[in-house]
Write an enzyme that holds these catalytic residues in place. Structure first.
Site, PDB file in Angstrom:
ATOM      1  N   ARG A  68      18.488 -26.594  -0.049  1.00 26.96           N
ATOM      2  CA  ARG A  68      17.094 -26.245   0.210  1.00 26.96           C
ATOM      3  C   ARG A  68      16.831 -24.742   0.252  1.00 26.96           C
ATOM      4  O   ARG A  68      15.893 -24.256  -0.390  1.00 26.96           O
ATOM      5  CB  ARG A  68      16.633 -26.888   1.527  1.00 26.96           C
ATOM      6  CG  ARG A  68      16.535 -28.392   1.453  1.00 26.96           C
ATOM      7  CD  ARG A  68      16.427 -29.030   2.818  1.00 26.96           C
ATOM      8  NE  ARG A  68      17.660 -28.879   3.586  1.00 26.96           N
ATOM      9  CZ  ARG A  68      17.826 -29.282   4.831  1.00 26.96           C
ATOM     10  NH1 ARG A  68      16.823 -29.855   5.463  1.00 26.96           N
ATOM     11  NH2 ARG A  68      18.987 -29.118   5.432  1.00 26.96           N
ATOM     12  N   ASP A 119      16.314 -33.142   3.642  1.00 26.52           N
ATOM     13  CA  ASP A 119      17.596 -32.737   3.057  1.00 26.52           C
ATOM     14  C   ASP A 119      17.886 -33.597   1.826  1.00 26.52           C
ATOM     15  O   ASP A 119      18.036 -34.816   1.950  1.00 26.52           O
ATOM     16  CB  ASP A 119      18.688 -32.931   4.107  1.00 26.52           C
ATOM     17  CG  ASP A 119      19.995 -32.289   3.691  1.00 26.52           C
ATOM     18  OD1 ASP A 119      20.138 -31.969   2.487  1.00 26.52           O
ATOM     19  OD2 ASP A 119      20.855 -32.112   4.552  1.00 26.52           O
ATOM     20  N   CYS A 162      18.633 -23.156   5.841  1.00 25.90           N
ATOM     21  CA  CYS A 162      18.831 -24.606   5.943  1.00 25.90           C
ATOM     22  C   CYS A 162      20.205 -24.831   6.589  1.00 25.90           C
ATOM     23  O   CYS A 162      20.716 -23.941   7.265  1.00 25.90           O
ATOM     24  CB  CYS A 162      18.686 -25.289   4.581  1.00 25.90           C
ATOM     25  SG  CYS A 162      19.879 -24.769   3.347  1.00 25.90           S
TER      26      CYS A 162
HETATM   27  P1  4NP Z   1      21.187 -27.886   2.605  1.00 23.49           P
HETATM   28  O1  4NP Z   1      21.869 -29.309   2.285  1.00 23.49           O
HETATM   29  O2  4NP Z   1      21.214 -27.728   4.100  1.00 23.49           O
HETATM   30  O3  4NP Z   1      19.813 -28.045   2.067  1.00 23.49           O
HETATM   31  O4  4NP Z   1      22.019 -26.850   1.879  1.00 23.49           O
HETATM   32  C1  4NP Z   1      23.133 -29.662   2.777  1.00 23.49           C
HETATM   33  C2  4NP Z   1      24.267 -29.213   2.137  1.00 23.49           C
HETATM   34  C3  4NP Z   1      25.517 -29.582   2.613  1.00 23.49           C
HETATM   35  C4  4NP Z   1      25.619 -30.395   3.714  1.00 23.49           C
HETATM   36  C5  4NP Z   1      24.475 -30.844   4.350  1.00 23.49           C
HETATM   37  C6  4NP Z   1      23.237 -30.467   3.890  1.00 23.49           C
HETATM   38  N1  4NP Z   1      26.889 -30.784   4.183  1.00 23.49           N
HETATM   39  O5  4NP Z   1      26.953 -31.603   5.121  1.00 23.49           O
HETATM   40  O6  4NP Z   1      27.916 -30.293   3.699  1.00 23.49           O
END
Ligand code: 4NP
Length: 154
Positions: free
Chosen positions: A16, A125, A10
């Site tokens: 995710r 997300d 992800c």
């Molecule tokens: P992930 O969610 O991609 O599912 O781990 C996110 C976690 C952090 C961020 C964006 C999406 N961020 O912008 O820091």
């Protein structure tokens, strides 16, 4: 056949993809399938950090402890280490395709491509939403994990 090795990807590797890795490990164990699993992010924002507390609590609701997972960024070597690389959404898939070494051996796709009726869809997300969004994520990645285990057993 060599043991399958699956990488879940992800953006941040704290919401995710750790949940997808955990769901896959649980489904593989339940099915008696031997497989390697890991997760990574395309971004470098959360390297070395544990999963988001909401992701940790969501996995715990299903009896799984992911508090020991640590964020890492995808590397080009991952395309040689893993037989399957599964992206949570289209942006991450595009970024994986951009950095993939020519002629690599991994099968690259969207995670939900594995689920009948969900092909082409993204795992949304949950980072900006509330904790219930993480339950939606859990249900989606669990469906994909079950489908992948079934496919790998065939
Ligand atoms: P992930 O969610 O991609 O599912 O781990 C996110 C976690 C952090 C961020 C964006 C999406 N961020 O912008 O820091």
């Amino acid at each position: 056949m060599p043991e399958p090795a699956v990488l879940f990807v992800c953006l941040g590797n704290i919401c995710r993809s750790p949940l997808a890795e955990a769901a896959f490990r649980a489904e593989a164990a339940r099915a008696g399938l031997k497989a390697q699993a890991d997760s990574a992010g395309t971004a470098n924002y959360h390297i070395g950090e544990p999963p988001d507390p909401r992701a940790i609590r969501t996995a715990a609701r299903f009896g799984i402890d992911i508090s020991g997972y640590r964020g890492r960024q995808v590397q080009r070597a991952d395309f040689e280490r893993f037989s399957h690389i599964l992206a949570a959404d289209h942006t991450n898939l595009a970024n994986l395709e951009r950095i993939a070494p020519a002629g690599h051996g991994a099968r690259l796709s969207l995670l939900l491509d594995l689920v009948p009726d969900c092909a082409g869809q993204a795992v949304a997300d949950p980072w900006y939403g509330d904790e219930e969004g993480f339950l939606v994520t859990w249900n989606e990645v669990s469906a994909a994990a079950r489908a992948l285990v079934t496919e790998l057993q065939e």
